[in-house]
Design a protein around this motif. Structure first.
Motif, short mmCIF file in Angstrom:
data_model
loop_
_atom_site.label_atom_id
_atom_site.label_comp_id
_atom_site.label_asym_id
_atom_site.label_seq_id
_atom_site.Cartn_x
_atom_site.Cartn_y
_atom_site.Cartn_z
N LEU A 147 0.84 -1.08 0.02
CA LEU A 147 0.14 0.08 -0.08
C LEU A 147 1.12 1.35 0.19
CD1 LEU A 147 -3.43 -0.89 2.52
CD2 LEU A 147 -3.74 -0.80 -0.06
N VAL A 148 2.09 1.34 0.78
CA VAL A 148 2.83 1.98 0.53
C VAL A 148 3.52 2.54 -0.39
CG1 VAL A 148 4.97 3.05 1.41
CG2 VAL A 148 3.61 2.56 3.09
N SER A 149 3.99 1.85 -1.49
CA SER A 149 4.17 1.81 -2.85
C SER A 149 2.92 1.99 -3.82
CB SER A 149 4.66 -0.23 -3.31
OG SER A 149 6.50 -0.08 -2.14
N ALA A 150 2.40 1.66 -3.75
CA ALA A 150 1.07 1.70 -4.89
C ALA A 150 1.00 3.47 -4.10
CB ALA A 150 -0.45 1.07 -4.31
N ALA A 151 0.76 4.36 -2.43
CA ALA A 151 0.46 5.46 -2.39
C ALA A 151 1.42 6.55 -3.30
CB ALA A 151 0.48 5.67 -0.46
N VAL A 152 2.68 6.06 -3.38
CA VAL A 152 3.40 6.74 -3.86
C VAL A 152 3.59 7.18 -5.62
CG1 VAL A 152 6.48 7.27 -4.45
CG2 VAL A 152 5.71 6.12 -2.23
N LEU A 153 3.01 5.40 -5.94
CA LEU A 153 2.80 5.10 -7.62
C LEU A 153 2.01 6.27 -7.19
CD1 LEU A 153 4.03 3.43 -10.38
CD2 LEU A 153 2.29 2.40 -9.49
N GLY A 154 0.43 6.41 -6.81
CA GLY A 154 -0.28 7.46 -7.13
C GLY A 154 0.17 8.18 -7.49
N ALA A 155 0.50 9.16 -6.40
CA ALA A 155 0.99 10.39 -5.88
C ALA A 155 1.26 10.89 -7.13
CB ALA A 155 1.84 9.97 -4.89
N ILE A 156 2.65 10.04 -7.73
CA ILE A 156 2.80 10.85 -8.57
C ILE A 156 2.15 10.26 -10.15
CG2 ILE A 156 5.34 9.97 -10.73
CD1 ILE A 156 6.22 10.58 -8.12
N ALA A 157 1.74 8.92 -9.57
CA ALA A 157 1.04 9.55 -11.06
C ALA A 157 -0.24 10.63 -11.74
CB ALA A 157 0.26 8.20 -11.43
N TRP A 158 -0.75 11.26 -9.89
CA TRP A 158 -1.85 12.00 -10.27
C TRP A 158 -1.29 13.23 -10.41
CZ3 TRP A 158 -6.30 9.99 -12.81
CH2 TRP A 158 -6.88 9.11 -12.20
N GLN A 165 6.96 13.38 -13.27
CA GLN A 165 6.27 12.48 -13.72
C GLN A 165 7.90 11.28 -14.50
OE1 GLN A 165 3.01 11.80 -15.98
NE2 GLN A 165 2.23 12.72 -14.28
N ALA A 166 8.68 11.81 -15.16
CA ALA A 166 9.93 11.14 -16.37
C ALA A 166 10.60 10.31 -15.60
CB ALA A 166 9.74 12.29 -17.11
N ALA A 167 11.07 11.72 -14.56
CA ALA A 167 12.03 11.33 -13.53
C ALA A 167 11.63 9.84 -12.92
CB ALA A 167 12.10 12.82 -12.41
N PHE A 168 10.86 10.35 -12.43
CA PHE A 168 10.13 8.77 -11.35
C PHE A 168 10.22 7.81 -12.02
CE2 PHE A 168 7.01 6.01 -9.73
CZ PHE A 168 7.60 5.57 -8.66
N TYR A 170 12.43 6.75 -14.86
CA TYR A 170 13.69 6.53 -15.33
C TYR A 170 14.26 5.70 -13.65
CZ TYR A 170 14.96 8.36 -19.45
OH TYR A 170 15.10 8.46 -20.89
N LEU A 171 13.73 6.51 -12.55
CA LEU A 171 14.52 6.32 -11.69
C LEU A 171 14.34 5.01 -10.95
CD1 LEU A 171 16.47 7.16 -8.67
CD2 LEU A 171 14.13 7.91 -7.70
N MET A 172 12.44 4.57 -10.92
CA MET A 172 12.94 3.11 -10.75
C MET A 172 12.54 2.30 -11.63
SD MET A 172 8.24 2.21 -10.83
CE MET A 172 7.94 2.46 -12.02
N THR A 173 12.86 2.48 -12.92
CA THR A 173 13.65 1.64 -13.93
C THR A 173 15.04 1.61 -13.79
OG1 THR A 173 12.42 2.37 -15.56
CG2 THR A 173 13.92 1.67 -16.25
N TRP A 174 15.87 2.80 -13.84
CA TRP A 174 17.16 2.21 -13.23
C TRP A 174 17.81 1.55 -11.40
CZ3 TRP A 174 21.16 2.46 -15.93
CH2 TRP A 174 21.78 3.59 -16.78
N PHE A 175 16.88 1.80 -10.86
CA PHE A 175 16.61 1.09 -9.15
C PHE A 175 16.28 -0.36 -9.68
CE2 PHE A 175 14.46 -0.57 -5.72
CZ PHE A 175 15.39 -0.77 -4.89
#
Length: 243
Positions: A147-158, A165-168, A170-175
């Protein structure tokens, strides 16, 4: 003369040009590397790696015809996926093998989507992945972590703008790409100390008769190959085209 920067290099959906995406690609790569190398941020971010690791086990178990029982995520960043079916054979081998390469393969898939200008698709796939894991999680900490991961993803998306969003993404993919390598070396270090004797590599050794060291080598080659291939896709906007 003119730089070979065509319309395909313009990230229309996110209103970002090639120069901007190149800067984002390099900067987020450095940040992801620091997150993986430094103990405090890695200790927290490793929960994401565990979610994807266990999702890999679960997805392959279902594809192999096994009956998925559930996923448990623990506060020490370990996890377990329980499935029922034949205790041996190709299906069990593939299910056991799937965990460690899962973040690397997902990162490579995301890098391909990023290279193809489909950043929105990355966010959508990440959301579907988290929803699928949430449905199968069977313990309180696991639900909390997802749920914490989903909350971060939702906040970025919305809530975030195109640049964030683009930086996120890229960061997620690199990670995922960089972070997939460290657990393989951590596992080898634990085994060298006589710990983790029921690891995925040891289970694969029992299932196939091949030494666990061979399976660790296979896992290392898979994750590093994905890192190299995915990294090349991600840094492509930062590399000048021919004159």
């Amino acid at each position: 003369m003119q730089l070979a920067v065509q319309d395909s290099e313009i990230w229309r959906a996110f209103d970002l040009d090639a120069a901007t995406t190149g800067t984002i690609a390099l900067a987020t790569g450095v940040v992801a590397l620091l997150v993986v190398l430094l103990r405090p941020p890695w200790r927290l971010a490793r929960n994401v790696m565990t979610i994807v690791h266990e999702a890999g086990h679960a997805a392959v178990a279902v594809l192999a015809g096994r009956r998925l029982q559930g996923i448990r995520l623990h506060s020490d960043t370990s996890g377990v996926t329980v499935s029922r079916g034949k205790p041996e054979g190709p299906g069990m081998v593939l299910t056991t093998l799937a965990g460690y390469p899962a973040p690397a393969l997902l990162g490579l898939a995301f890098a391909g989507l990023v290279s193809g200008e489909n950043l929105s698709a990355v966010l959508g796939i990440a959301a579907v992945l988290l929803l699928g894991v949430l449905v199968m999680v069977r313990n309180a900490y696991g639900v909390f972590a997802v749920l914490v991961s989903a909350a971060v993803l939702g906040a970025i998306a919305w809530l975030a703008g195109p640049g964030v969003q683009a930086a996120f993404v890229y960061l997620m993919t690199w990670f995922l790409l960089i972070g997939s390598v460290r657990p393989v070396f951590e596992l080898q270090a634990k085994r060298r100390r006589g710990a983790a004797r029921d690891s995925d590599a040891d289970q694969l050794a029992r299932l196939t008769g091949l030494p666990a060291a061979i399976w660790l080598l296979v896992l290392g080659v898979l994750t590093i190959t994905c890192l190299v291939a995915g990294g090349m896709l991600l840094v492509e906007p930062a590399v000048p085209g021919p004159l």
